[in-house]
Motif scaffolding. Structure first.
Motif, PDB file in Angstrom:
ATOM      1  N   TYR A 134       5.736 -13.419 -53.278  1.00 11.07           N
ATOM      2  CA  TYR A 134       4.409 -12.883 -52.934  1.00 11.07           C
ATOM      3  C   TYR A 134       4.467 -11.373 -52.807  1.00 11.07           C
ATOM      4  CZ  TYR A 134       0.276 -11.717 -50.263  1.00 11.07           C
ATOM      5  OH  TYR A 134      -0.879 -11.144 -49.846  1.00 11.07           O
ATOM      6  N   ARG A 135       5.512 -10.889 -52.136  1.00  6.89           N
ATOM      7  CA  ARG A 135       5.638  -9.448 -51.959  1.00  6.89           C
ATOM      8  C   ARG A 135       5.824  -8.741 -53.305  1.00  6.89           C
ATOM      9  NH1 ARG A 135       7.905  -7.128 -46.660  1.00  6.89           N
ATOM     10  NH2 ARG A 135       5.880  -7.995 -46.215  1.00  6.89           N
ATOM     11  N   ALA A 136       6.579  -9.399 -54.206  1.00  6.92           N
ATOM     12  CA  ALA A 136       6.855  -8.767 -55.498  1.00  6.92           C
ATOM     13  C   ALA A 136       5.616  -8.743 -56.385  1.00  6.92           C
ATOM     14  CB  ALA A 136       8.004  -9.481 -56.198  1.00  6.92           C
ATOM     15  N   THR A 137       4.966  -9.876 -56.544  1.00  6.53           N
ATOM     16  CA  THR A 137       3.787  -9.941 -57.423  1.00  6.53           C
ATOM     17  C   THR A 137       2.703 -10.793 -56.769  1.00  6.53           C
ATOM     18  OG1 THR A 137       4.914 -11.760 -58.493  1.00  6.53           O
ATOM     19  CG2 THR A 137       4.871  -9.680 -59.699  1.00  6.53           C
ATOM     20  N   PRO A 138       1.823 -10.176 -55.972  1.00 11.46           N
ATOM     21  CA  PRO A 138       0.778 -10.935 -55.287  1.00 11.46           C
ATOM     22  C   PRO A 138      -0.161 -11.656 -56.252  1.00 11.46           C
ATOM     23  CG  PRO A 138       0.825  -8.641 -54.549  1.00 11.46           C
ATOM     24  CD  PRO A 138       1.786  -8.743 -55.665  1.00 11.46           C
TER      25      PRO A 138
END
Lengths: 504, 136, 125
Positions: free
Chosen positions: A369-373
Motif C-alpha cells: 500500500y505504501r509503495a503503490t496506493p
C-alpha cells in the motif's frame, strides 16, 4: 442439403481462427515478436467474431452448422446457444487481456519456448468445447485444451512447476478418460453421439439404472474438471506454479469448461428432475463452497489463496444447477460470468503484487500500500468483488441464489452460500491487511520490471477488475442475459429443434 | 551410435521409409492408410536417422524447426476446410477437382487435410524424439 | 463374445486401479496407459461385436448388402488412440524431467508445489 450462408460461419469462426493462429505461431517458432503480433490479431478477431455470434444468438436463438455438410445426427454439429456463445466471447476477451498482461509477465525465453502458440491452442480448445454439439467432439476439445494447458504449465521448468504439472496432468487425464468411458457406454446405449439426439433417445430408454450409472460417470469426470468437492485438490496444487499470466487464464477459464460441461449434460442429456442427483449436487455445491472458503482462509501464499477462491466460486455455480429452478440457474450463470472475470483479475493482481513485493507469501510480503496506493485500491476492489460486497458483482448472483434456495425449501444451502461469502471476505481481507496494509520491516526490493512492462501488467489487471465491479453496478443487462440462457437450458426443445432440424 | 553397418544401411532405409510413408498417406484416400499412419512411419524413419547420425543431422534434414512443420500441418488442415466458404458449403465440406478427361481423384480438400495431419504428426513426434535425445 | 470382452476389460481396469494405488509415479503413468487401453476396448465392445464382416461396401453398391461391423466405434477409438498417444508421450517426458529435477518418483516425496506448513515456516525463518 443446401449450403451455408456466410453468417452461419460465425459458429465456427472463433474456433477456426484460434486453430489457424496457433498453427501460424508455430510456423514462426523462433520469432517471438511475430508470434505476439499473430496472437493479438487472432484473439482480437476471435473476440469480434464471438461478439457477432453472441449478438446473432441473442436475436435469433441457437445457431447451428453441420461440419462437412453431414447432417445431424450423423455428422458433427457445432451449435451455439446463449450460454455457449457467451462463454466463447468471454474466452476470447480474457485471451486478449492475458496476452497484454503477458507482454510484461513472460520473459523472452518463455516466448521462445512457445508461449503464444500454446495459449492460442488452449483458447481454441476452450472455444471448441463451448460451441460443439457432439459429445465425442467435446472430448476432443477437452484434450486439445489439455495439451495446450500442459505446455503452458511447464513453461520455465521450475521444480514446483514440473511437480504441479504432474499432478494436474494425471488427474485431468483420469477425468477425461472417465469422460470417454461414459461416452462409450452412452454410445452403446443409444447409438448416437449428437447431444441433441442423445437427449431425445435417452429420455426413451427404459433401463434407468444404466442411465443413472452413466450420468454418475459424467458427474465424476466433469466434477473433477470443474474442481468440485471432493475432487478439487489438484487445482490448488498446480494453479499457482506457472507464470501469473498463465495462472490467470487457467483460473478464469479452465474450471468453467468443466462447469459448462456439467450444466450442458445435466440440463440436456440427463435433465435433473428432483431425484438423487439434485441432492448429490446440493451436497457437492455446499461442500465446494465451504472447503474453498476454508482453504482460502488458511493459505499464506497469495496465489494459492486465489486458487481456493476459484474452487469456492465453482460451488456457487453448482448451487444454481442443483436447484434446477429458473431463478437459481440464472443466478449460477451470472456467477459464472462474474467468476471468469474476477478469477482472472485476482490472479493477475496477485502476480503484480508479487512483482512489487518480491514474494507471494504473506509471511514475507508487506508494505505494498505504501509503495503503490493506486494498485492497492484496485486489489481491494477485486477483493470486495470476489467476496460479494454490495453493490459489486459477486453480490447479485448470491442474492438470487439465496432467494432461490429458500424458495426451494433448502435454507441450509442458503446458509452455505452466505457462510462461503463470509469466509472469502475474511480470507481476502486478511491477505490485504498483511500484504498491503502492514508496513514492511525491510525496504521493498527494487523491482526489475521496466515501467513499460509494468504498465502492461497493470493495464489488463485494472481493466478486468473494474469490468467485474461494473458488472455489479449495471447488473440488469447481465442478469437478463443469464436469465435468457437459463431459460434456454431448462427448455432444451429449441436447441434440439435447431440441431436436428424442425422435423425432429 | 557408430556402427558401420547401421550408418551404411540408414540412408537407404530412411529414404525407403519416407517414400513408403507418402505412399501410405495417399493410399489412405480410398484404402487403409492415411495421414496419421503415414506420419508415424515418416517419424520412425527420422528416429532411425537420429539414432545413426545424431539429432543435429535430423534438424538439418527437416530444414525448419519440427514444431514449425507441425504448425504448417495444422494450418493446412484448418484452412482446407475454409475453402468450402467459396462455394457456400459449411466448414470442412469436401471439395473434389474431377477433370473430365483424366482419371484423377486425389486433388481434393480431404487430401489437403490429410497432408496436414501427416505434417503435424511428423513434426510433433520428431520434436518429442529430438527433445528426449538432446537431454542426455 | 461380449461376456469374454467384458471380463477382459474388467481385469484391465483392475490392473489400472492396482497401478494407481502405487506410490511410484512411473507405475501411475503406466496405469494411465492401461486405463486408456481398457477404455478403447470398452468403446469397441459397446459398439457391438460382429464376426468377420468388415465395414466395406462393394464397388458397385452404394449401401452394404449384408450386416457389417459398426465402423463408428473404430473411428472413435482411432481418435482416442491418437490423442492418448500424444498425451502419454507428454506425460512420459514430464515424468522423466520431473525425475531429473526432483530426484525421486515417489509421490510421498513430491511436495515442492505444496510445501507443508512447518516446512514453509522453517524456510521463512
Amino acid at each position: 442439403m443446401n449450403g451455408a450462408a456466410l453468417s452461419d460461419w460465425l459458429v465456427v469462426a472463433p474456433l477456426v481462427l484460434g486453430l489457424v493462429g496457433s498453427g501460424l505461431c508455430a510456423v514462426f517458432w523462433w520469432r517471438p515478436l511475430a508470434q505476439t503480433i499473430i496472437g493479438f490479431a487472432t484473439t482480437i478477431a476471435m473476440t469480434v467474431t464471438a461478439a457477432m455470434l453472441f449478438a446473432r444468438v441473442l436475436a435469433g436463438g441457437p445457431q447451428v452448422m453441420a461440419m462437412g455438410n453431414w447432417p445431424a445426427p450423423f455428422g458433427i454439429v457445432f451449435a451455439a446457444d446463449t450460454l455457449g456463445a457467451g462463454m466463447a466471447l468471454l474466452t476470447a476477451l480474457v485471451g486478449v487481456l492475458t496476452l497484454i498482461y503477458s507482454m510484461g509477465d513472460q520473459s523472452e525465453d518463455f516466448r521462445r519456448a512457445g508461449y503464444t502458440p500454446l495459449l492460442l491452442a488452449m483458447l481454441a480448445g476452450v472455444t471448441g468445447a463451448f460451441l460443439t454439439g457432439d459429445i465425442f467432439n467435446l472430448y476432443v476439445w477437452f484434450e486439445v485444451l489439455l495439451i495446450g494447458s500442459f505446455g503452458l504449465l511447464v513453461l520455465g521448468g521450475r521444480k514446483d512447476q514440473l511437480e504441479g504439472a504432474l499432478k494436474y496432468a494425471v488427474l485431468n487425464l483420469l477425468a477425461t478418460t472417465i469422460f470417454l468411458i461414459a461416452t462409450g457406454l452412452l454410445y452403446g446405449l443409444v447409438g448416437t453421439l449428437n447431444m441433441a439426439d442423445i437427449a431425445v433417445k435417452v429420455a426413451a430408454v427404459e433401463n434407468r439404472g444404466l442411465v443413472n450409472a452413466i450420468a454418475a460417470l459424467y458427474l465424476m469426470a466433469f466434477g473433477m474438471k470443474a474442481a468440485a468437492f471432493p475432487l478439487f485438490f489438484w487445482l490448488p496444487a498446480s494453479y499457482h506454479t506457472p507464470q501469473p499470466g498463465v495462472s490467470a487464464i487457467f483460473g478464469g477459464l479452465l474450471t468453467k469448461v468443466g462447469v459448462y460441461a456439467l450444466i450442458r449434460t445435466f440440463t440436456l442429456i440427463f435433465p435433473l428432475d428432483g431425484g438423487i442427483f439434485n441432492d448429490l449436487f446440493m451436497w457437492i455445491a455446499a461442500a465446494t463452497i465451504l472447503f474453498g472458503g476454508m482453504g482460502a482462509l488458511v493459505q499464506t501464499d497469495l496465489r494459492r489463496l486465489v486458487a481456493f477462491t476459484v474452487v469456492g466460486g465453482i460451488g456457487y455455480m453448482l448451487v444454481g444447477l442443483a436447484l434446477t429452478t429458473h431463478a437459481a440457474l440464472s443466478g449460477g450463470l451470472f456467477y459464472m460470468l462474474h467468476s471468469v472475470l474476477i478469477s482472472t483479475g485476482l490472479f493477475m493482481a496477485v502476480g503484480v503484487a508479487g512483482r512489487i513485493g518480491g514474494a507471494f507469501d504473506t509471511s514475507v510480503l508487506a508494505g505494498i500500500y505504501r509503495a503503490t496506493p493506486a494498485f492497492a485500491a484496485i486489489f481491494l476492489l477485486g477483493a470486495f468483488v470476489v467476496s460479494g460486497i454490495p453493490p459489486l458483482s459477486g453480490f447479485w448472483p448470491k442474492v438470487v441464489l439465496v432467494q432461490a434456495s429458500i424458495a426451494a425449501g433448502q435454507p441450509w444451502l442458503a446458509a452455505a452460500v452466505l457462510t462461503g461469502g463470509f469466509l472469502t471476505l475474511l480470507a481476502v481481507s486478511k491477505a490485504f491487511a498483511l500484504a498491503f496494509w502492514r508496513d514492511s520491516e525491510a525496504p521493498l526490493p527494487v523491482p526489475e520490471t521496466s515501467p513499460r512492462a509494468f504498465a502492461s501488467l497493470m493495464g489488463p489487471t485494472a481493466v478486468i477488475i473494474v469490468m467485474a465491479a461494473m458488472l455489479g453496478m449495471f447488473a440488469e443487462p447481465a442478469a437478463r442475459i443469464a436469465s435468457a440462457a437459463a431459460e434456454e437450458l431448462l427448455r432444451p426443445a429449441a436447441y434440439v429443434a435447431a440441431v436436428l432440424g424442425d422435423g425432429a | 551410435m557408430s556402427s558401420l553397418i547401421l550408418r551404411t544401411a540408414v540412408p537407404l532405409l530412411v529414404s525407403l521409409m519416407v517414400v513408403f510413408s507418402i505412399f501410405v498417406l495417399f493410399r489412405g484416400h480410398n484404402l487403409p492408410g492415411g495421414g496419421f499412419v503415414g506420419g508415424l512411419i515418416a517419424a520412425s524413419g527420422l528416429a532411425v536417422y537420429m539414432i545413426a547420425s545424431g539429432p543435429a543431422a535430423v534438424r538439418r534434414a527437416l530444414i525448419i524447426h519440427p514444431i514449425g512443420v507441425a504448425g504448417i500441418g495444422i494450418l493446412a488442415a484448418a484452412l482446407s476446410g475454409v475453402l468450402a466458404l467459396f462455394v457456400g458449403g459449411p466448414y470442412l465440406t469436401g471439395l473434389w477437382w474431377l477433370p473430365d478427361n483424366i482419371d484423377i481423384k486425389i486433388v481434393a480438400t480431404p487430401v489437403i487435410f490429410d497432408i496436414g495431419v501427416y505434417l503435424t504428426v511428423v513434426g510433433s513426434v520428431a520434436a518429442i524424439a529430438l527433445e528426449l535425445e538432446e537431454w542426455r | 463374445m461380449e461376456p469374454l470382452f467384458a471380463i477382459v476389460i474388467g481385469i484391465m481396469f483392475a490392473i489400472t486401479v492396482f497401478l494407481f494405488l502405487s506410490r511410484s509415479f512411473v507405475r501411475i503413468v503406466l496405469g494411465i496407459f492401461m486405463l486408456s487401453n481398457a477404455t478403447h476396448l470398452l468403446i469397441f465392445t459397446a459398439g457391438r461385436l460382429t464376426f468377420e464382416s468388415p465395414p466395406l461396401i462393394p464397388y458397385d453398391q452404394s449401401v452394404p448388402i449384408e450386416a457389417i461391423a459398426n465402423p463408428l466405434p473404430q473411428a472413435l477409438i482411432l481418435t482416442a488412440i491418437v490423442i492418448s498417444f500424444a498425451l502419454f508421450a507428454f506425460v512420459l517426458i514430464l515424468t522423466y524431467r520431473a525425475y531429473q529435477e526432483l530426484g525421486t518418483v515417489d509421490v510421498d516425496e513430491m511436495n515442492a508445489s505444496e510445501p507443508r506448513a512447518a516446512a514453509s515456516e522453517e524456510a521463512a525463518e
